[in-house]
Design a protein around this motif. Sequence first.
Motif, PDB file in Angstrom:
ATOM      1  N   PHE A   1       0.847  -1.185   0.000  1.00 19.26           N
ATOM      2  CA  PHE A   1       0.000   0.000   0.000  1.00 19.26           C
ATOM      3  C   PHE A   1       0.882   1.234   0.000  1.00 19.26           C
ATOM      4  CE2 PHE A   1      -1.959   3.294   2.834  1.00 19.26           C
ATOM      5  CZ  PHE A   1      -2.810   3.826   1.867  1.00 19.26           C
ATOM      6  N   SER A   2       0.637   2.155  -0.945  1.00 22.72           N
ATOM      7  CA  SER A   2       1.369   3.408  -1.028  1.00 22.72           C
ATOM      8  C   SER A   2       0.454   4.539  -0.598  1.00 22.72           C
ATOM      9  CB  SER A   2       1.881   3.646  -2.453  1.00 22.72           C
ATOM     10  OG  SER A   2       2.407   4.956  -2.573  1.00 22.72           O
TER      11      SER A   2
ATOM     12  N   ALA B   1       8.220   0.082  -9.776  1.00 23.07           N
ATOM     13  CA  ALA B   1       7.933  -1.199  -9.140  1.00 23.07           C
ATOM     14  C   ALA B   1       8.935  -2.243  -9.603  1.00 23.07           C
ATOM     15  CB  ALA B   1       6.515  -1.651  -9.467  1.00 23.07           C
ATOM     16  N   PHE B   2       9.371  -3.090  -8.675  1.00 19.67           N
ATOM     17  CA  PHE B   2      10.247  -4.218  -8.978  1.00 19.67           C
ATOM     18  C   PHE B   2       9.425  -5.491  -8.774  1.00 19.67           C
ATOM     19  CE2 PHE B   2      12.888  -0.802  -7.366  1.00 19.67           C
ATOM     20  CZ  PHE B   2      13.955  -0.759  -8.255  1.00 19.67           C
TER      21      PHE B   2
ATOM     22  N   ASP C   1      16.070  -0.794  -0.881  1.00 25.02           N
ATOM     23  CA  ASP C   1      16.617   0.217   0.022  1.00 25.02           C
ATOM     24  C   ASP C   1      16.547   1.555  -0.703  1.00 25.02           C
ATOM     25  OD1 ASP C   1      18.094   1.942   1.547  1.00 25.02           O
ATOM     26  OD2 ASP C   1      19.804   0.611   1.836  1.00 25.02           O
ATOM     27  N   PRO C   2      15.577   2.422  -0.368  1.00 26.59           N
ATOM     28  CA  PRO C   2      15.392   3.667  -1.118  1.00 26.59           C
ATOM     29  C   PRO C   2      16.486   4.694  -0.874  1.00 26.59           C
ATOM     30  CG  PRO C   2      13.904   3.605   0.757  1.00 26.59           C
ATOM     31  CD  PRO C   2      14.587   2.269   0.713  1.00 26.59           C
TER      32      PRO C   2
ATOM     33  N   ASP D   1       9.093   1.801  -5.122  1.00 27.89           N
ATOM     34  CA  ASP D   1       9.724   3.052  -4.725  1.00 27.89           C
ATOM     35  C   ASP D   1       8.693   4.170  -4.855  1.00 27.89           C
ATOM     36  OD1 ASP D   1      12.323   4.556  -4.117  1.00 27.89           O
ATOM     37  OD2 ASP D   1      11.587   5.626  -5.877  1.00 27.89           O
ATOM     38  N   LYS D   2       8.226   4.667  -3.711  1.00 26.84           N
ATOM     39  CA  LYS D   2       7.121   5.622  -3.715  1.00 26.84           C
ATOM     40  C   LYS D   2       7.503   6.971  -4.317  1.00 26.84           C
ATOM     41  CE  LYS D   2       8.064   6.802   1.148  1.00 26.84           C
ATOM     42  NZ  LYS D   2       8.582   8.139   0.970  1.00 26.84           N
ATOM     43  N   ASP D   3       8.795   7.330  -4.244  1.00 28.86           N
ATOM     44  CA  ASP D   3       9.212   8.633  -4.754  1.00 28.86           C
ATOM     45  C   ASP D   3       9.193   8.698  -6.273  1.00 28.86           C
ATOM     46  OD1 ASP D   3       9.602   9.622  -2.170  1.00 28.86           O
ATOM     47  OD2 ASP D   3      11.644   8.829  -2.092  1.00 28.86           O
TER      48      ASP D   3
END
Length: 398
Positions: free
Chosen positions: A122-123, A170-171, A208-209, A164-166
């Motif tokens: 969930f973002s 998606a991976f 790891d963002p 990655d929300k920024d």
Amino acid sequence: MAAEIHSRPQNSRPVLLNKIEGHSDGLNAAVLIPKEDGVITVSEDRTIRVWLKRDSGQYWPSIYHTVSSPCSCVSYHHDSRRIFIGQDNGAVVEFLISEDFNKMNHVKTYPAHQNRVSDLIFSLESQWVISTGHDKSISWMSTHSGSMLGRHSFGSWASCLQYDKDTQHAFVGDCSGQITLLKLDEQTCSVITTLKGHEGSVGALYWDPVQKWLFSGASDHSVIMWDVGGRQGRTLLLQGHHNDAENSALITEINYILTYIQIKTAPQWLDSDSCQKCGQPFFWNIKQMWDTKTLGLRQHHCRKCGKAICGKCSSKRSTYPIMGFEFQVRMCDDCYDTIKEEDRTPLATFHEGKHNVAHMDMDPSRGLMVTCGSDRVVKIWDMTQVVGSSVAAGFSPR
């Protein structure tokens, strides 16, 4: 990924604090509730349970909710107390947990997939629920409307997911061993690249963002660190597993937790038509076999230098922890002779979990870890003596 940064592994071990029992079927996920003495579990027995620690020191279910289909995965957002459950029938169900963690109300049901949901995230920033499933697809849905925004299909089961929300990337790991990087938009997506390095099904991912590193664990017993942010194609190969490294513990294999440090990049495997040591042809080199009247040999690779070599020139085996090889791997004779005894000192610590770990979650701020296994038992561990205050990828809740 695991890791306390030391020049050599320490002797400290995880401390078992508590055990939770009571499920009638396999446990698929257990997550710690931040800032609370609580755990959320989802199970094949179709139950979602919120366990709170009582004055007696034992955990008892404050919420026991049954849904229509076995629960395959969970994503919990603590600040909004929203919980999303992936199910075996392909649906994702959203609930809102009360402030006292004694009640859970249904919010929405999302028609995400045609088959079992394998992973979901969930973002809050985009108000999306992103999920992967055994129907070979990734889907992303709006939590405002409950409608499907987009879907992308793969050639194999989509088994795990990171986001990655920024950047809205998606991976997605799949059962063929590939990892696909996608850029998600409101109604479309674009494939950026495909990462190929595993020889077995990818079962776990961690992003790891901060460092922009992606860690992947697979059924080929290996973990790979992909330096996505460096954009130089650098990867680190970690092989410290006897069994599959493909659960959401990532670097927690079926019986052990590993802590890795100071790993050098493994070499790329070279291609050649003949052994790069003795010059004998490999079995597909028809011309050289005909010219020399010799039988072709099978190709192997030295794990230290990456050269293509025959079996005779790579008869030695050695550990080489500095390159991620905690167990013995193939070495060419020249490289074997260059390895000193101190180079074989392990850089990974192994800790017996006492059950087959199917899922794990960690709260780095408190140094707590929860594991659940095929024995239907949830275990809560004190990891402060293992990871200290320096925690790297893999020990962070979503």
